[in-house]
Design a protein around this motif. Sequence first.
Motif, PDB file in Angstrom:
ATOM      1  N   ILE A  97      -7.505  23.796  -9.976  1.00 38.60           N
ATOM      2  CA  ILE A  97      -8.321  23.112  -8.965  1.00 38.60           C
ATOM      3  C   ILE A  97      -7.466  22.125  -8.185  1.00 38.60           C
ATOM      4  O   ILE A  97      -7.565  22.029  -6.959  1.00 38.60           O
ATOM      5  CB  ILE A  97      -9.544  22.414  -9.613  1.00 38.60           C
ATOM      6  N   LYS A  98      -6.590  21.391  -8.868  1.00 39.33           N
ATOM      7  CA  LYS A  98      -5.705  20.428  -8.193  1.00 39.33           C
ATOM      8  C   LYS A  98      -4.787  21.131  -7.197  1.00 39.33           C
ATOM      9  O   LYS A  98      -4.598  20.652  -6.080  1.00 39.33           O
ATOM     10  CB  LYS A  98      -4.860  19.661  -9.225  1.00 39.33           C
ATOM     11  N   VAL A  99      -4.227  22.262  -7.589  1.00 33.94           N
ATOM     12  CA  VAL A  99      -3.336  23.001  -6.688  1.00 33.94           C
ATOM     13  C   VAL A  99      -4.126  23.529  -5.492  1.00 33.94           C
ATOM     14  O   VAL A  99      -3.673  23.430  -4.345  1.00 33.94           O
ATOM     15  CB  VAL A  99      -2.617  24.157  -7.431  1.00 33.94           C
ATOM     16  N   VAL A 100      -5.321  24.067  -5.736  1.00 32.70           N
ATOM     17  CA  VAL A 100      -6.153  24.581  -4.641  1.00 32.70           C
ATOM     18  C   VAL A 100      -6.470  23.461  -3.661  1.00 32.70           C
ATOM     19  O   VAL A 100      -6.382  23.652  -2.437  1.00 32.70           O
ATOM     20  CB  VAL A 100      -7.447  25.236  -5.182  1.00 32.70           C
TER      21      VAL A 100
ATOM     22  N   GLU B 296     -15.666  21.697  -3.286  1.00 38.46           N
ATOM     23  CA  GLU B 296     -15.348  22.976  -2.644  1.00 38.46           C
ATOM     24  C   GLU B 296     -14.247  23.716  -3.401  1.00 38.46           C
ATOM     25  O   GLU B 296     -14.311  24.925  -3.607  1.00 38.46           O
ATOM     26  CB  GLU B 296     -14.929  22.770  -1.187  1.00 38.46           C
ATOM     27  N   ALA B 297     -13.216  22.966  -3.828  1.00 41.26           N
ATOM     28  CA  ALA B 297     -12.118  23.575  -4.580  1.00 41.26           C
ATOM     29  C   ALA B 297     -12.614  24.103  -5.923  1.00 41.26           C
ATOM     30  O   ALA B 297     -12.247  25.194  -6.352  1.00 41.26           O
ATOM     31  CB  ALA B 297     -10.990  22.567  -4.784  1.00 41.26           C
ATOM     32  N   LYS B 298     -13.483  23.326  -6.594  1.00 47.32           N
ATOM     33  CA  LYS B 298     -14.033  23.764  -7.881  1.00 47.32           C
ATOM     34  C   LYS B 298     -14.876  25.025  -7.687  1.00 47.32           C
ATOM     35  O   LYS B 298     -14.775  25.978  -8.475  1.00 47.32           O
ATOM     36  CB  LYS B 298     -14.873  22.651  -8.510  1.00 47.32           C
ATOM     37  N   ASP B 299     -15.692  25.063  -6.644  1.00 45.04           N
ATOM     38  CA  ASP B 299     -16.516  26.244  -6.363  1.00 45.04           C
ATOM     39  C   ASP B 299     -15.644  27.465  -6.094  1.00 45.04           C
ATOM     40  O   ASP B 299     -15.948  28.568  -6.550  1.00 45.04           O
ATOM     41  CB  ASP B 299     -17.451  25.985  -5.172  1.00 45.04           C
ATOM     42  N   LEU B 300     -14.555  27.273  -5.352  1.00 46.53           N
ATOM     43  CA  LEU B 300     -13.639  28.381  -5.054  1.00 46.53           C
ATOM     44  C   LEU B 300     -13.026  28.914  -6.345  1.00 46.53           C
ATOM     45  O   LEU B 300     -12.985  30.120  -6.570  1.00 46.53           O
ATOM     46  CB  LEU B 300     -12.545  27.912  -4.089  1.00 46.53           C
TER      47      LEU B 300
END
Length: 125
Positions: free
Chosen positions: A74-77, A87-91
């Motif tokens: 998630i951090k990298v995204v 949004e990153a977590k959902d992705l």
Amino acid sequence: MPSTIDQVLDLIGNMTVLELSELKKKYEDKFGVTAAAPMMAMPAGGGAAAAAVEEKTEFDVVLTATGDKKIQVIKVVRAVTGLGLKEAKDLVDGAPNPVKEGVAKEEADQVKSQLEEAGASVELK
């Protein structure tokens, strides 16, 4: 004395576009042919296949699985996309999902390596 061919060429050379169109139609009907422009021939050999396949210049980085270190992924995204935490977590939770689309090969490889270092499975399309 001019030949018959020269006379025909002179006659055709002095015709209007409409007259030429009518001549073409009558010629096709009389002789059962089609006076269409020939298609350009493809080069022979391996050149034909090479010309048909363009080198891909845009790639999509697709997250296929998150792996064991979901928080790291998630951090990298977030860093790569500029998305917010939700949004990153959902992705990441919705994998497989595209992380980056239409990017150059170099950037796609860079994003892929960052995500793989964080433990994710990634593929380039």
